[in-house]
Design an enzyme around this catalytic site. Structure first.
Site, PDB file in Angstrom:
ATOM      1  N   HIS A   1      -1.031  -5.249  -5.487  1.00 19.45           N
ATOM      2  CA  HIS A   1      -1.924  -6.214  -6.135  1.00 19.45           C
ATOM      3  C   HIS A   1      -1.177  -7.537  -6.296  1.00 19.45           C
ATOM      4  O   HIS A   1      -0.018  -7.548  -6.722  1.00 19.45           O
ATOM      5  CB  HIS A   1      -2.375  -5.682  -7.502  1.00 19.45           C
TER       6      HIS A   1
ATOM      7  N   MET B   1     -10.573  -3.525   0.058  1.00 18.21           N
ATOM      8  CA  MET B   1     -11.442  -4.143  -0.948  1.00 18.21           C
ATOM      9  C   MET B   1     -12.618  -3.239  -1.325  1.00 18.21           C
ATOM     10  O   MET B   1     -13.777  -3.654  -1.283  1.00 18.21           O
ATOM     11  CB  MET B   1     -11.937  -5.499  -0.427  1.00 18.21           C
TER      12      MET B   1
ATOM     13  N   ASN C   1      -1.113   1.103  -4.414  1.00 10.39           N
ATOM     14  CA  ASN C   1      -1.834  -0.140  -4.109  1.00 10.39           C
ATOM     15  C   ASN C   1      -0.907  -1.324  -4.335  1.00 10.39           C
ATOM     16  O   ASN C   1      -0.057  -1.294  -5.226  1.00 10.39           O
ATOM     17  CB  ASN C   1      -3.040  -0.253  -5.057  1.00 10.39           C
TER      18      ASN C   1
ATOM     19  N   GLY D   1      -4.365  -7.716   7.188  1.00  7.39           N
ATOM     20  CA  GLY D   1      -3.363  -6.678   7.401  1.00  7.39           C
ATOM     21  C   GLY D   1      -1.920  -7.151   7.431  1.00  7.39           C
ATOM     22  O   GLY D   1      -1.079  -6.507   8.062  1.00  7.39           O
ATOM     23  N   THR D   2      -1.606  -8.254   6.731  1.00  6.38           N
ATOM     24  CA  THR D   2      -0.197  -8.674   6.740  1.00  6.38           C
ATOM     25  C   THR D   2       0.673  -7.680   5.968  1.00  6.38           C
ATOM     26  O   THR D   2       1.843  -7.487   6.306  1.00  6.38           O
ATOM     27  CB  THR D   2      -0.009 -10.091   6.143  1.00  6.38           C
ATOM     28  N   ASN D   3       0.105  -7.032   4.960  1.00  8.84           N
ATOM     29  CA  ASN D   3       0.892  -6.007   4.246  1.00  8.84           C
ATOM     30  C   ASN D   3       1.087  -4.768   5.109  1.00  8.84           C
ATOM     31  O   ASN D   3       2.150  -4.147   5.075  1.00  8.84           O
ATOM     32  CB  ASN D   3       0.222  -5.657   2.908  1.00  8.84           C
TER      33      ASN D   3
ATOM     34  N   ILE E   1     -13.639  -0.372  -4.423  1.00 11.63           N
ATOM     35  CA  ILE E   1     -13.212   0.304  -5.658  1.00 11.63           C
ATOM     36  C   ILE E   1     -13.487   1.791  -5.501  1.00 11.63           C
ATOM     37  O   ILE E   1     -14.585   2.199  -5.111  1.00 11.63           O
ATOM     38  CB  ILE E   1     -13.916  -0.291  -6.903  1.00 11.63           C
ATOM     39  N   LEU E   2     -12.455   2.596  -5.741  1.00  7.55           N
ATOM     40  CA  LEU E   2     -12.562   4.032  -5.487  1.00  7.55           C
ATOM     41  C   LEU E   2     -13.001   4.765  -6.749  1.00  7.55           C
ATOM     42  O   LEU E   2     -12.586   4.427  -7.863  1.00  7.55           O
ATOM     43  CB  LEU E   2     -11.209   4.546  -5.005  1.00  7.55           C
TER      44      LEU E   2
HETATM   45  C1  GAR Z   1      -3.112  -9.142  -0.401  1.00  6.27           C
HETATM   46  O1  GAR Z   1      -2.737 -10.311  -1.069  1.00  6.27           O
HETATM   47  C2  GAR Z   1      -3.290  -7.993  -1.384  1.00  6.27           C
HETATM   48  O2  GAR Z   1      -2.345  -8.004  -2.423  1.00  6.27           O
HETATM   49  C3  GAR Z   1      -4.662  -8.287  -1.907  1.00  6.27           C
HETATM   50  O3  GAR Z   1      -5.394  -8.677  -0.771  1.00  6.27           O
HETATM   51  C4  GAR Z   1      -4.515  -9.282   0.180  1.00  6.27           C
HETATM   52  C5  GAR Z   1      -4.660  -8.586   1.511  1.00  6.27           C
HETATM   53  O4  GAR Z   1      -3.956  -9.238   2.525  1.00  6.27           O
HETATM   54  N1  GAR Z   1      -5.213  -7.129  -2.558  1.00  6.27           N
HETATM   55  C6  GAR Z   1      -5.980  -7.195  -3.653  1.00  6.27           C
HETATM   56  O5  GAR Z   1      -6.338  -8.231  -4.159  1.00  6.27           O
HETATM   57  C7  GAR Z   1      -6.379  -5.843  -4.227  1.00  6.27           C
HETATM   58  N2  GAR Z   1      -6.900  -5.978  -5.545  1.00  6.27           N
HETATM   59  P1  GAR Z   1      -3.534  -8.499   3.873  1.00  6.27           P
HETATM   60  O6  GAR Z   1      -4.804  -7.881   4.471  1.00  6.27           O
HETATM   61  O7  GAR Z   1      -3.008  -9.605   4.740  1.00  6.27           O
HETATM   62  O8  GAR Z   1      -2.490  -7.472   3.555  1.00  6.27           O
END
Ligand code: GAR
Length: 202
Positions: A114, A95, A112, A16-18, A97-98
């Site tokens: 990516h 993670m 999203n 969840g850093t994003n 796929i919808l």
């Molecule tokens: C992030 O790097 C995001 O871009 C990636 O998973 C990580 C989640 O990190 N997403 C994908 O690869 C989607 N195809 P987070 O939980 O720390 O935000």
């Protein structure tokens, strides 16, 4: 009268850093046109849930194993999002796929993040560290991150924002992932959220 803010549901599976970058941007006023009103996880132990609770945001956990199949699992997610009167869905490390049914139901209202410059290293099978492993295997010198609208094609929707990041000699997938997050994802995701929310509330 207080200005209306778009209601955001963030879908997460992991650290969840994003999500944290969005919550921080909301607090600092960089995001002013929307507010996170729900964080929904498909993993009970996702640290993202702690981040939501620390910020006083409601959480929901929906586990695939509790449903007879993928369709019912997705239906439960849709209902929870609808019950939250969601204007915008943000996939932040979600993670799953919808299906086309899901993306149609929320057409133009899902974004999203990516961790590559789409159309490189994207689509089914490219997620998390795997994206950076593929970039290093190919030997690209520049990678980055993309925020895009979500449609029925994995990583195939309209691009909203991108930011490039240098690949350095000796990078491991983990080191590259961290640089892409810090220099690109945590910057462009909040910026894209504000942009889309400001258009929604217009
Ligand atoms: C992030 O790097 C995001 O871009 C990636 O998973 C990580 C989640 O990190 N997403 C994908 O690869 C989607 N195809 P987070 O939980 O720390 O935000």
């Amino acid at each position: 009268m207080a200005e209306r803010k778009a209601r955001i549901t963030v879908l997460v599976s992991g650290g969840g850093t994003n999500l944290q970058a969005i919550l921080d941007a909301q607090k600092s006023g960089k995001i002013k046109s929307g507010e996170v009103s729900l964080v929904l996880s498909n993993k009970a132990d996702a640290y993202a849930l702690e981040r939501a609770k620390n910020a006083g945001v409601s959480t929901a956990v929906i586990l695939k194993k509790d449903y007879p199949g993928a369709k019912e699992f997705e239906k439960a997610i849709i209902e929870t999002i609808d019950n939250n009167n969601t204007d915008l869905i943000v996939l932040a490390g979600f993670m799953v796929i919808l299906s086309e049914e899901f993306t149609r139901h929320f057409e133009g209202r899902i974004i999203n993040v990516h961790p590559s410059l789409i159309p490189s290293f994207c689509g089914e099978g490219f997620y998390g560290l795997r994206v950076h492993e593929a970039a290093l295997a190919k030997g690209v010198k520049v990678t980055g991150a993309t925020v895009h609208f979500v449609n029925e094609i994995p990583d195939g929707g309209k691009i909203i924002m991108q930011k490039a990041v240098e690949v350095l000699d000796g990078d491991s997938p983990e080191v590259l992932q961290k640089r892409v997050m810090e220099q690109a994802e945590w910057q462009i995701l909040p910026a894209a959220v504000e942009k889309v929310c400001s258009e929604i509330i217009k």
